[in-house]
Design a protein around this motif. Structure first.
Motif, PDB file in Angstrom:
ATOM      1  N   HIS A   7       0.836  -1.191   0.000  1.00 43.41           N
ATOM      2  CA  HIS A   7       0.000   0.000   0.000  1.00 43.41           C
ATOM      3  C   HIS A   7       0.874   1.245   0.000  1.00 43.41           C
ATOM      4  N   HIS A  10       2.767   1.979  -3.376  1.00 38.22           N
ATOM      5  CA  HIS A  10       1.989   2.562  -4.461  1.00 38.22           C
ATOM      6  C   HIS A  10       1.537   3.994  -4.169  1.00 38.22           C
ATOM      7  N   PRO A  56      -2.804   4.721  -9.093  1.00 35.78           N
ATOM      8  CA  PRO A  56      -3.379   4.518  -7.760  1.00 35.78           C
ATOM      9  C   PRO A  56      -4.755   5.154  -7.649  1.00 35.78           C
ATOM     10  N   GLU A  72      -7.343   8.351   5.255  1.00 34.67           N
ATOM     11  CA  GLU A  72      -6.649   7.454   4.336  1.00 34.67           C
ATOM     12  C   GLU A  72      -5.924   8.205   3.223  1.00 34.67           C
ATOM     13  N   GLU A 410      -2.606  -5.440  -7.434  1.00 34.03           N
ATOM     14  CA  GLU A 410      -2.305  -4.760  -6.169  1.00 34.03           C
ATOM     15  C   GLU A 410      -3.101  -3.466  -6.037  1.00 34.03           C
ATOM     16  N   ILE A 414      -5.904  -2.212  -3.191  1.00 29.96           N
ATOM     17  CA  ILE A 414      -5.839  -0.937  -2.477  1.00 29.96           C
ATOM     18  C   ILE A 414      -7.117  -0.136  -2.693  1.00 29.96           C
TER      19      ILE A 414
END
Length: 438
Positions: A7, A10, A56, A72, A410, A414
């Motif tokens: 996490h 990225h 992302p 976040e 991935e 996320i």
């Protein structure tokens, strides 16, 4: 689930937060300028394109993300960018936003003055189109950052919308310069303009209202410098059954470059080895000549379909670009023998790289909803560096780097890791197969 380390990898050093990110127009622009970004996007199909492109992403509602998941957002974010949905403000929509412009201006002031947000939301919902309220989200994100103890105000703000929203950006700019109310003395240099995309090398005619704001200390924000000539929208009606369909315009000696035509853009995009853009079907005797009949009516008459020649820029690329009909000749037009632009070709007309990995469903809508990356490069470069993109940057921006499937997986974890919001397997959409040209 991936490890926390994945996490961080990225999202490490991400500087730009792209609200309403779509498939990534502004993110693609940021990439080619050397900046890392993260987007917030609610449409799962656009998210799949973003994951496939290695961008992302948080798959979330922008409002919900601000209200319940603000922690976040990486603290490295310095730039707030975005283009709120335009349907209620667009001339192609029902006009609810345009009719409510004066009312929305008052809501902007009410937010900054500190009125109860729940009451403001209730009043906004009464406007009829809930998307109209989303134009306030960038301001709400700024206020959230200012009022959150461990956050710094964004250093730069970049917003874009349809031209009808320019009066709202002007209100934004005035308030950002003032630092009043909930802005708590945080002031910005701020300017806004209406830009024509073809004047920045985008092979389509499209107008956008843009706001650029940044904290003081970097000098005044200078207007963007157009690199190409404007396209004359009033060049007279043509009879596709008579005369030369494909005239060419010459740039005035010593002036800016002529606007970029559809033929030039598609021809260039077809040259790289393995490009999904194959325009051989549009050539006659080695020359690429065609004309496009729009899906939209012209001059208020839905039956009067506009036409553009291959030697001209495209119409504004919308989510209905796949419905535009492409003809190679007047004879084909009379015989109703038409073609359509493919998704990669439509993306090129938006200045996405020829090999951009469009994925998921509703790809035409994704293309049409996006910010043209080339315009985004000019806007971001002016906002972040005070200059224009280099020729090398613009040249490099025609090819997208290959992204490993493991990276896509991935990023999906996320972006869609909260299984209460993204049910298991709901985003494992395979990339749409490329259609070969007949």
């Amino acid at each position: 689930m991936n490890s926390p380390g994945t996490h961080v990898r990225h999202l490490d050093d991400v500087r730009i937060l792209d609200l309403f990110a779509g498939p990534g127009g502004l993110d693609v622009a940021a990439h080619f300028l050397g900046y890392r970004s993260v987007g917030i996007e609610w449409d799962r199909n656009a998210c799949e394109t973003r994951y496939a492109a290695g961008l992302p992403t948080f798959h979330a509602d922008v409002s919900v993300m601000r209200e319940t998941r603000f922690d976040e957002i990486p603290k490295s974010i310095e730039v707030l960018a975005g283009g709120p949905p335009c349907q209620s403000f667009s001339v192609a929509g029902n006009g609810a936003g345009r009719r409510a412009l004066d009312t929305v201006k008052k809501y902007i002031h009410r937010l900054v003055d500190g009125e109860d947000e729940a009451e403001i939301d209730n009043d906004l919902h009464a406007l009829g189109d809930p998307r109209t309220a989303l134009v306030l989200e960038p301001l709400r994100w700024l206020l959230k950052a200012i009022e959150t103890e461990d956050r710094d105000p964004y250093k730069v703000i970049v917003l874009e919308q349809v031209p009808a929203v320019l009066p709202l950006w002007e209100v934004y700019a005035k308030l950002l310069r003032s630092g009043e109310g909930r802005l708590k003395g945080v002031k910005y240099e701020a300017e806004c303009w209406e830009l024509k995309t073809e004047e920045f090398g985008v092979p389509q005619t499209r107008k956008r209202a843009v706001l650029v704001a940044r904290r003081p200390g970097h000098g005044a924000i200078e207007p963007l410098e157009a690199t190409h000539l404007p396209f004359d929208l009033h060049r007279g009606k043509r009879d596709t059954a008579q005369g030369d369909l494909f005239p060419t315009d010459s740039a005035v000696p010593g002036a800016k470059q002529r606007w970029l035509s559809m033929a030039e853009a598609l021809e260039s995009a077809s040259k790289p080895t393995g490009s999904p853009v194959n325009v051989s079907r549009l050539r006659t005797g080695g020359a690429m000549k065609f004309f496009v009949v729009s899906n939209y009516g012209s001059g208020g008459d839905p039956k009067n379909r506009g036409r553009r020649l291959s030697s001209e820029p495209a119409f504004t690329v919308t989510g209905k670009i796949s419905r535009n009909k492409v003809y190679k000749s007047a004879a084909d037009y009379e015989a109703r023998k038409s073609d359509r632009f493919t998704i990669p070709e439509s993306g090129v007309l938006q200045t996405f790289p020829h090999n951009f990995p469009w994925s998921g469903n509703d790809q035409a809508q994704q293309v049409g909803n996006a910010v043209p990356p080339r315009l985004g490069m000019h806007v971001l470069s002016r906002a972040l560096r005070g200059n224009t993109p280099s020729d090398e940057e613009l040249t490099t921006a025609t090819t997208w780097p290959t992204v490993a499937r493991t990276v896509t997986d991935e990023l999906r974890v996320i972006g869609c890791g909260d299984q209460s919001q993204c049910p298991a397997d709901s985003h494992k959409v395979t990339r749409a197969p490329r259609k070969s040209a007949p």
